[in-house]
Scaffold this active site. Structure first.
Site, PDB file in Angstrom:
ATOM      1  N   ARG A  60       0.640  -1.014  -0.181  1.00  0.00           N
ATOM      2  CA  ARG A  60       0.218   0.351  -0.002  1.00  0.00           C
ATOM      3  C   ARG A  60       0.863   1.275  -0.070  1.00  0.00           C
ATOM      4  O   ARG A  60       0.216   2.084  -0.419  1.00  0.00           O
ATOM      5  CB  ARG A  60      -1.376  -0.054   1.377  1.00  0.00           C
ATOM      6  CG  ARG A  60      -2.255   1.021   1.274  1.00  0.00           C
ATOM      7  CD  ARG A  60      -3.012   0.894   1.426  1.00  0.00           C
ATOM      8  NE  ARG A  60      -3.152   0.403   2.881  1.00  0.00           N
ATOM      9  CZ  ARG A  60      -2.401   0.898   3.837  1.00  0.00           C
ATOM     10  NH1 ARG A  60      -1.811   2.293   4.102  1.00  0.00           N
ATOM     11  NH2 ARG A  60      -2.566  -0.049   5.593  1.00  0.00           N
ATOM     12  N   TYR A 113     -17.914  15.067 -16.367  1.00  0.00           N
ATOM     13  CA  TYR A 113     -18.264  13.208 -15.802  1.00  0.00           C
ATOM     14  C   TYR A 113     -19.551  13.551 -15.607  1.00  0.00           C
ATOM     15  O   TYR A 113     -19.419  13.450 -14.224  1.00  0.00           O
ATOM     16  CB  TYR A 113     -16.848  12.737 -16.050  1.00  0.00           C
ATOM     17  CG  TYR A 113     -17.115  11.607 -15.299  1.00  0.00           C
ATOM     18  CD1 TYR A 113     -17.131  11.107 -16.053  1.00  0.00           C
ATOM     19  CD2 TYR A 113     -16.717  10.697 -14.025  1.00  0.00           C
ATOM     20  CE1 TYR A 113     -17.759   9.095 -16.336  1.00  0.00           C
ATOM     21  CE2 TYR A 113     -16.752   9.349 -13.742  1.00  0.00           C
ATOM     22  CZ  TYR A 113     -17.243   8.254 -15.127  1.00  0.00           C
ATOM     23  OH  TYR A 113     -18.095   7.338 -15.203  1.00  0.00           O
ATOM     24  N   ASP A 179      -8.981  17.359 -16.010  1.00  0.00           N
ATOM     25  CA  ASP A 179      -9.228  16.182 -16.934  1.00  0.00           C
ATOM     26  C   ASP A 179      -9.305  15.760 -18.119  1.00  0.00           C
ATOM     27  O   ASP A 179      -9.600  16.898 -19.044  1.00  0.00           O
ATOM     28  CB  ASP A 179     -10.294  15.510 -16.089  1.00  0.00           C
ATOM     29  CG  ASP A 179     -11.279  14.123 -16.386  1.00  0.00           C
ATOM     30  OD1 ASP A 179     -10.584  13.717 -17.377  1.00  0.00           O
ATOM     31  OD2 ASP A 179     -11.948  13.503 -16.107  1.00  0.00           O
ATOM     32  N   LYS A 204      -9.256   4.822 -20.329  1.00  0.00           N
ATOM     33  CA  LYS A 204      -9.859   4.673 -21.466  1.00  0.00           C
ATOM     34  C   LYS A 204      -9.549   4.912 -22.334  1.00  0.00           C
ATOM     35  O   LYS A 204      -8.707   3.764 -22.631  1.00  0.00           O
ATOM     36  CB  LYS A 204     -11.007   6.570 -21.133  1.00  0.00           C
ATOM     37  CG  LYS A 204     -11.639   6.404 -20.360  1.00  0.00           C
ATOM     38  CD  LYS A 204     -12.899   5.609 -20.254  1.00  0.00           C
ATOM     39  CE  LYS A 204     -14.153   5.743 -19.246  1.00  0.00           C
ATOM     40  NZ  LYS A 204     -14.396   7.194 -18.459  1.00  0.00           N
TER      41      LYS A 204
END
Ligand SMILES: *Cc1c(COP(=O)(O)O)cnc(C)c1O
Length: 386
Positions: A60, A113, A179, A204
């Site tokens: 992590r 979005y 973005d 994407k």
């Protein structure tokens, strides 16, 4: 080096020393500690947000396979560093938490979005949001406690563009997050126009094959350290196998973007002349900020939701599905699906109408795609729901 070369070689500088040709996948969740004092030093460095340590200690905190992908994204976006997450929503959450002190406030440009809009509108993170549409609305929306300005260009799903430099200048000291999912680093580099954070849904175009969920933020070393601290605490890390797949997809990114863009330009032009199509939305590339229009477009079918739904049912080659940037062409209904949770008044103001379909053009032959669109549009009953 040019983008095409960076895409092939970025994040691979240690390969010769390792005598490997493909990115090694490190699946360890924990790492042997041979010296306690040394390990404590590494742990302290990673907890402070360091991008690497001699010993990663625990998965992590750090993973070398993920770090190579991050290095590649930083190179492609012209930033010092990048930090990868399990999804773009996790990446955005980390950026919001890292940038905003209490009381938390952001200014966001609509449209965005659907998930981003909903995260901000829901106030889940205790962040107040002011909505704007144009850069000249920004100064009066800023507050002393504003931690971040959030925008997307080209915008999802209506494909409008925003002048990043105008926003950065109007934002003054407040960092701007762009973005860049739709443009990809091949067509636009927001950091070169003053954006402090560049966000990607790597799900994407960066992944490009519809098989990885991931997000990444490219930013300065100082901001990246803070993002890593949030990532360590909240745990939204990217899995090394996902990072491997993303890194593997980067060399073909420029080629994929260019081929899909060439096809999308032709389809946008033909759709705009189709009698059953009332509107085509496709970005205008100015060549300065946005170097090409990309491969996502939207078109409005005459006849509202019933007509749009008939087109979705009739398409055979094009897959009706949310998401975008895959090798195959996808089509979806923003008002009903991706932007369902955006409030109705905002949807109406933003032009997210019931007849609107968003098309993410893939790598198929343009005539095959056009043939499928033509036969599907022909199936719409004339005067449907008009
Ligand atoms: C899909 C998408 C997101 C969210 O990405 P996830 O990886 O699913 O979290 C954010 N912004 C844009 C523009 C998107 O298309």
């Amino acid at each position: 080096m040019e983008t095409d070369t960076r895409a092939v070689h970025a994040g691979r500088s240690d390969f010769r020393a390792l005598t490997v040709h493909a990115p090694p996948i490190d699946l360890s969740t924990t790492y042997p500690i041979s010296d306690l004092e040394e390990a404590i030093g590494d742990l302290d460095a990673l907890a402070a947000g360091a991008c690497a340590a001699r010993n990663p200690i625990y998965a992590r905190l750090h993973n070398p396979t993920v770090a190579r992908f991050e290095e590649a994204i930083a190179e492609l976006e012209h930033t010092e560093e990048a930090v990868a997450f399990a999804s773009a929503m996790a990446a955005l959450t980390a950026a919001l938490l890292a940038a905003c002190e209490q009381p938390r406030h952001v200014v966001a440009f609509r449209p965005l979005y659907g998930g981003t809009d909903h995260l901000l509108a829901s106030n889940l993170l205790g962040i107040d949001v002011s909505w704007v549409r144009e850069p000249d609305e920004l100064p009066s929306a800023l507050r002393p406690e504003t931690g971040l300005v959030v925008l997307e260009t080209p915008q999802n799903p209506t494909l409008g563009t925003i002048d990043i430099e105008a926003v950065v200048s109007a934002a003054g000291d407040v960092p701007v997050l762009v973005d860049n999912t739709f443009a990809t680093p091949v067509l636009q580099n927001p950091a070169l126009h003053g954006a402090a954070y560049v966000l990607h849904s790597a799900t994407k175009f960066l992944g490009g094959h519809g098989d990885v969920l991931a997000g990444v933020v490219a930013t300065s070393a100082e901001r990246a350290a803070r993002l890593r601290q949030v990532r360590i605490l909240t745990g939204a890390v990217l899995h090394p196998v996902a990072a491997y797949l993303l890194h593997r997809s980067l060399p073909t990114l420029p080629a994929r973007v260019r081929v899909a863009q060439a096809t999308a330009s032709i389809l946008a032009e033909r759709l705009s002349r189709h009698p059953r199509v009332t509107r085509v939305l496709y970005p205008e590339a100015d060549g300065r900020q946005l170097r090409g229009p990309g491969s996502v477009l939207a078109f409005e079918v005459d006849g509202g939701r019933e007509a749009a739904s008939a087109v979705l049912r009739a398409l055979e080659l094009v897959t009706p599905a949310v998401s975008l940037g895959a090798t195959d062409t996808l089509v979806q209904h923003p008002a009903g699906l991706t932007h369902r949770l955006v409030d109705d008044q905002a949807k109406a103001e933003l032009g997210i109408t019931d007849g609107l379909l968003r098309l993410s053009v893939g790598l198929e032959d343009v005539e095959d795609l056009w043939g499928d669109l033509v036969q599907a549009l022909a199936s719409v009953p004339v005067g449907a729901a008009a």
